[in-house]
Scaffold this active site. Structure first.
Site, PDB file in Angstrom:
ATOM      1  N   ASP A  99       4.933  37.418  59.140  1.00  0.00           N
ATOM      2  CA  ASP A  99       4.299  38.456  58.310  1.00  0.00           C
ATOM      3  C   ASP A  99       4.266  39.778  59.069  1.00  0.00           C
ATOM      4  OD1 ASP A  99       2.862  39.372  55.997  1.00  0.00           O
ATOM      5  OD2 ASP A  99       1.034  39.379  57.214  1.00  0.00           O
ATOM      6  N   ARG A 154       0.467  39.717  65.130  1.00  0.00           N
ATOM      7  CA  ARG A 154       1.021  41.019  65.474  1.00  0.00           C
ATOM      8  C   ARG A 154       2.501  40.880  65.811  1.00  0.00           C
ATOM      9  NH1 ARG A 154      -1.944  43.066  63.186  1.00  0.00           N
ATOM     10  NH2 ARG A 154      -3.374  44.767  63.558  1.00  0.00           N
ATOM     11  N   GLU A 166       7.631  47.993  62.283  1.00  0.00           N
ATOM     12  CA  GLU A 166       7.139  48.044  60.903  1.00  0.00           C
ATOM     13  C   GLU A 166       7.074  49.506  60.489  1.00  0.00           C
ATOM     14  OE1 GLU A 166       3.503  45.856  60.447  1.00  0.00           O
ATOM     15  OE2 GLU A 166       4.316  44.066  61.400  1.00  0.00           O
ATOM     16  N   HIS A 211       3.694  42.159  56.164  1.00  0.00           N
ATOM     17  CA  HIS A 211       2.349  42.380  56.740  1.00  0.00           C
ATOM     18  C   HIS A 211       1.272  42.400  55.636  1.00  0.00           C
ATOM     19  CE1 HIS A 211       0.209  44.241  60.461  1.00  0.00           C
ATOM     20  NE2 HIS A 211      -0.622  43.512  59.745  1.00  0.00           N
ATOM     21  N   GLY A 241      -0.950  39.663  55.195  1.00  0.00           N
ATOM     22  CA  GLY A 241      -1.933  38.603  55.447  1.00  0.00           C
ATOM     23  C   GLY A 241      -3.326  38.965  54.953  1.00  0.00           C
TER      24      GLY A 241
HETATM   25  C1  MLT Z   1      -5.432  43.595  60.651  1.00  0.00           C
HETATM   26  O1  MLT Z   1      -5.308  43.860  61.853  1.00  0.00           O
HETATM   27  O2  MLT Z   1      -6.536  43.592  60.102  1.00  0.00           O
HETATM   28  C2  MLT Z   1      -4.246  43.253  59.819  1.00  0.00           C
HETATM   29  O3  MLT Z   1      -3.074  43.277  60.511  1.00  0.00           O
HETATM   30  C3  MLT Z   1      -4.225  43.926  58.492  1.00  0.00           C
HETATM   31  C4  MLT Z   1      -3.405  45.167  58.329  1.00  0.00           C
HETATM   32  O4  MLT Z   1      -3.268  45.990  59.219  1.00  0.00           O
HETATM   33  O5  MLT Z   1      -2.862  45.354  57.243  1.00  0.00           O
END
Ligand code: MLT
Length: 319
Positions: free
Chosen positions: A270, A246, A275, A293, A295
């Site tokens: 990432d 995060r 954001e 972001h 991942g």
């Molecule tokens: C998540 O919390 O699952 C990830 O950060 C994925 C996202 O929000 O794109």
């Protein structure tokens, strides 16, 4: 069973949309901006599916929970619930669910990718090649093998990273105040009782904790200064930090200072404090590896997330 109106504000796998439609539900894929959210744009939906791009904070919930609102279920397509005011949602009697396991593999692989990219200067060499520069000497890196990897947090993703990093020959260290004993036995990492001790022991750090008031800005100048730059095998490998968890857990202006001074050899982010703005000053640094972001952004993870969402909607709205 209620024929539900389902809204996905940040996309949903097409196959999942089809399944919901085949069951007779109405699915809208519409991204509402904050202004629309504050004017009650989502109050007519029974189930609202969001990713991190849609913030359902107390103001937005209040604007959509007037008497007559249909919202019964909010699904976070992913892990982090920090973009939803859980307390407010519960006050309104709305069920909030996430899909905690579906993207684990995707984020594990991505984290390892960031660690390798930083240690071996892959993005930097690629940028040089694009400018027709054969930067062979200046692109020399270090191996992950034999290095100490510090994991901040030891949940599902972190445990997956520990497993792969262990297979690569890294010595895995962990700090997690909520660690449970069953977990520690599984991969036998070295457990630290403070985050200072973790950073003081590791040349490589990967962040995997949740964003809370306690962890906001936790990885700051003083903490990053504690990291050694020599690995147990005596190699001066520099200091490498990755955050695929995060934005905001790592203090970006402190990190930029430490990149500029050469204290940090590579920084892979990432996730960002802001954001989708990111941090152009950080991203401009040659030893910074920035991704938007992504991942969890694999075809496989998105399909698994979509299927979990279908199950959640069908079971929650059926009851
Ligand atoms: C998540 O919390 O699952 C990830 O950060 C994925 C996202 O929000 O794109």
């Amino acid at each position: 069973m209620l024929m539900a109106k389902v809204l996905a504000t940040d996309g949903l796998d097409p196959e999942c949309v089809e399944i919901l439609q085949e069951k007779g539900h109405n699915v809208d894929l519409i991204h509402f901006d904050r202004e629309a959210l504050l004017s009650g744009a989502i109050s007519g939906y029974h189930a609202v599916v969001v990713r991190s791009a849609t913030k359902l904070d107390s103001e937005v919930l209040a604007a959509n929970m007037s008497p007559g609102s249909c919202i019964r279920l909010i699904v976070r397509a992913g892990v982090g619930l920090d973009n939803i005011d859980l307390e407010k949602a519960s006050d309104y009697g709305v069920i909030v669910k996430n899909t905690p396991t579906a993207s684990t593999r995707a984020v594990v692989e991505f984290t390892i990718g960031h660690l390798l990219a930083g240690a071996r200067n892959i993005p930097r060499s690629d940028r040089a090649m694009r400018s027709s520069i054969w930067a062979k000497k200046s692109s020399s890196g270090t191996e992950l093998f034999g290095k100490n990897l510090g994991l901040v947090g030891y949940g599902r993703i972190s445990r997956g990273v520990a497993q792969v990093a262990g297979m690569l020959g890294m010595n895995v260290h962990v700090y997690d105040p909520f660690i449970d004993d069953g977990v520690t036995i599984e991969n036998t990492p070295i457990i630290h009782d403070s985050v200072d001790s973790l950073f003081s022991s590791c040349t490589h750090i990967s962040i995997h904790c949740a964003m809370t008031e306690k962890t906001r800005g936790m990885v700051n100048y003083d903490l990053m200064k504690l990291m050694p730059d020599v690995s147990p095998d005596g190699i001066v490998c520099g200091r490498h930090i990755v955050n695929c968890a995060r934005g905001g857990i790592l203090n970006e202006s402190d990190a930029l200072r430490l990149l500029e001074s050469g204290h940090i050899r590579s920084l892979g982010l990432d996730v960002f404090e802001k954001e989708p703005e990111g941090n152009p000053d950080l991203s401009a640094h040659p030893n910074m590896i920035s991704t938007p972001h992504i991942g969890a952004a694999t075809a496989e993870a998105q399909k698994r997330i979509g299927m979990e969402i279908v199950d959640l909607i069908l079971s929650e709205l059926d009851s």
